[in-house]
Design an enzyme around this catalytic site. Structure first.
Site, PDB file in Angstrom:
ATOM      1  N   SER A 238       0.959  -1.640   0.449  1.00 13.91           N
ATOM      2  CA  SER A 238       0.278  -0.163   0.167  1.00 13.91           C
ATOM      3  C   SER A 238       1.410   1.288   0.188  1.00 13.91           C
ATOM      4  O   SER A 238       2.113   1.022   0.221  1.00 13.91           O
ATOM      5  CB  SER A 238      -0.999   0.022   1.217  1.00 13.91           C
ATOM      6  N   LYS A 239       0.167   2.487  -0.824  1.00 14.69           N
ATOM      7  CA  LYS A 239       0.856   3.620   0.413  1.00 14.69           C
ATOM      8  C   LYS A 239       2.182   3.818   0.861  1.00 14.69           C
ATOM      9  O   LYS A 239       3.016   4.242   0.638  1.00 14.69           O
ATOM     10  CB  LYS A 239       0.105   4.981  -0.329  1.00 14.69           C
ATOM     11  N   ARG A 240       1.868   3.454   1.955  1.00 12.69           N
ATOM     12  CA  ARG A 240       2.438   3.258   3.362  1.00 12.69           C
ATOM     13  C   ARG A 240       3.979   3.098   3.061  1.00 12.69           C
ATOM     14  O   ARG A 240       5.306   2.949   3.261  1.00 12.69           O
ATOM     15  CB  ARG A 240       2.023   2.760   4.688  1.00 12.69           C
ATOM     16  N   HIS A 241       3.804   2.033   1.944  1.00  6.60           N
ATOM     17  CA  HIS A 241       5.791   0.735   1.822  1.00  6.60           C
ATOM     18  C   HIS A 241       6.596   2.582   0.510  1.00  6.60           C
ATOM     19  O   HIS A 241       7.307   1.627   0.362  1.00  6.60           O
ATOM     20  CB  HIS A 241       5.359  -0.449   1.078  1.00  6.60           C
ATOM     21  N   GLY A 242       5.690   3.265   0.355  1.00  2.00           N
ATOM     22  CA  GLY A 242       6.127   4.091  -0.199  1.00  2.00           C
ATOM     23  C   GLY A 242       5.600   4.261  -2.017  1.00  2.00           C
ATOM     24  O   GLY A 242       4.516   4.245  -1.710  1.00  2.00           O
TER      25      GLY A 242
END
Length: 469
Positions: A238-242
């Site tokens: 997801s976005k939290r992984h970059g």
């Protein structure tokens, strides 16, 4: 039978990493079999689909080099075809009008939930003919009540689903719009799709779609359901992984060759080989070789691959992709060395293209300040005389090339009786503004002699100001 595969994203956002991998696998299978690859934009969700997202998908496919033989097709341009077939199913008694309201269905689902039953439409209107004339309705597909659907999945093997587990799917909404599951079936039939490669989140849709294909007397394609991609931490990507958008990887300095090579290995392998050209991917690719286990994203490995391609691709190819970063970082390279020559000396020093631009700026622009740490260490009063001495030697050179430059530096060190570090590091900081650069002979060679002389003067002035402060 000629193989025809498709990639069918919904234009509700960017082209994400999982979608790009699915597109790559579908594309590779078509190419490996001498078949065709179709791009279809599934834009039936009118509220969430955007023109911007459509363009993002096309841009991402183009950047990755995943060219399509047919398309892009848009489902919103095919509503007449879907409605024609829905009418035919109604006439044959294979679909029916359902007048149940959303509120009524909610009550039934709550009752089912309370009893621990599977929440599903109970078939209330399946055989009824007392149709009200003034109420809205949906059209549902009459799913078979007995038997089972068998899917021989290329990745997961045999999957069996009893028809009793499936309810009657809505194929047309109250507003008259055909639904996703029906449109997909018609498109795959009309476009001659022989192999469907898609994410495992579609497994539940597949038996429903096969039943609709059978009702239409349409051929059933083969299926391959790809597992999800996990982040570095083992959680769903997801976005939290970059970066999860394909074009964000471009923006962060990755080459499409590296992204493709990385994506193909997220679930597929050929022996222990890690680096694949596109030609090698096509030669070795097989749907049956895709792992059914989830794949974990590893940013370090992607960085390693990107560095490999920066070093090994033809300079002109790297320069082509570097252009976006040069423009984005506002670096004008019209006055200075050939960018291909700069790539040649900097490629070993970076993992990403944006970093390559960042560390090459001094070749094209004068810097306002020296790197503070490098200047503090190397532009000290003791460095003034060596800088002036090497400046004189360099200024006298009639030929400006790595050999003559290195000879001038060596001669200066010999004349002064000092080690190379006493000459080289102050000269490096003076010429580039920092303590890091390729070897001095090739670095200075890419700079004009007059610019090197001028920058040494600036360094000497810095030393004088430092001594007098």
């Amino acid at each position: 039978m000629s193989v025809v595969t498709r990639f069918a994203p919904s234009p509700t956002g960017y082209l994400h990493v999982g979608g790009a991998r699915t597109a790559l696998y579908s594309w590779l299978y078509a190419k490996s079999q001498g078949g065709e690859f179709v791009l279809r934009i599934e834009d039936t969700d009118l509220e969430r689909s955007t023109e911007e997202a459509k363009q993002a998908i096309l841009e991402g496919m183009d950047w990755l080099g995943l060219s399509y033989d047919k398309g892009p097709y848009y489902q919103t341009e095919r509503f007449d075809r879907y409605n024609q077939l829905i009418d035919e199913l109604l006439e044959k008694g294979l679909a029916y009008k359902c007048f149940m309201t959303a509120e009524e269905l909610d009550v039934i689902r709550e009752e089912q939930k309370a009893k621990g039953e599977k929440m599903r439409y109970p078939g209330t209107w399946r055989e009824r003919t007392d149709h009200p004339s003034d109420k809205p309705f949906v059209i549902r597909f009459k799913n078979p009540l007995d038997g089972e659907v068998i899917i021989n999945d290329h990745i997961r093997g045999e999957i069996k689903i009893a028809n009793s587990e499936l309810d009657d799917l809505i194929i047309k909404r109250t507003d008259g719009a055909p639904t996703y599951n029906f449109c997909v079936v018609v498109d795959d039939w009309d476009m001659g799709i022989t192999h469907v490669v898609r994410g495992e989140d579609h497994i539940n849709n597949t038996p429903r779609q096969i039943n609709i294909l059978n009702a239409l007397d349409a051929p059933v394609p083969e299926y391959a359901h790809v597992s999800m991609i996990l982040g570095d931490d083992g959680q769903k990507l997801s976005k939290r992984h970059g970066a999860v958008s394909v074009m964000q990887y471009r923006d962060e300095g990755y080459l499409p060759q590296a992204v493709l090579n990385y994506l193909v290995r997220l679930g597929w392998s050929h022996g222990d080989q890690e680096v694949f050209s596109v030609e090698e991917m096509i030669e070795h690719f097989s749907l049956d070789s895709i792992s059914k286990s989830a794949s974990a994203f590893n940013t370090e490995k992607l960085n390693w691959l990107n560095a490999h391609y920066i070093k090994t691709l033809p300079r002109e190819e790297v320069a082509k992709h570097l252009q976006w970063h040069l423009e984005h970082q506002n670096l004008d390279i019209s006055n200075g060395p050939d960018i291909n020559d700069v790539i040649a000396v900097q490629a070993e020093r970076v993992e990403t293209l944006d970093k390559l631009v960042e560390i090459s700026r001094y070749f094209y622009e004068d810097f306002e300040e020296f790197d503070p740490a490098a200047a503090k260490k190397h532009l000290r009063p003791v460095a003034k005389d060596p800088l002036l001495a090497v400046q004189a030697k360099l200024d006298e050179l009639e030929e400006w090339n790595p050999e003559t430059i290195q000879a001038a530096i060596n001669q200066t060190a010999e004349d002064l009786g000092v080690g190379m570090g006493k000459i080289g590091m102050p000269l490096r900081v003076a010429a580039t503004g920092s303590g890091n650069s390729p070897s001095l002979d090739v670095t200075l060679n890419l700079l004009e002699k007059s610019k090197v002389v001028q920058r040494i003067n600036k360094a000497v002035q810095f030393i004088d100001n430092r001594a007098n402060s």
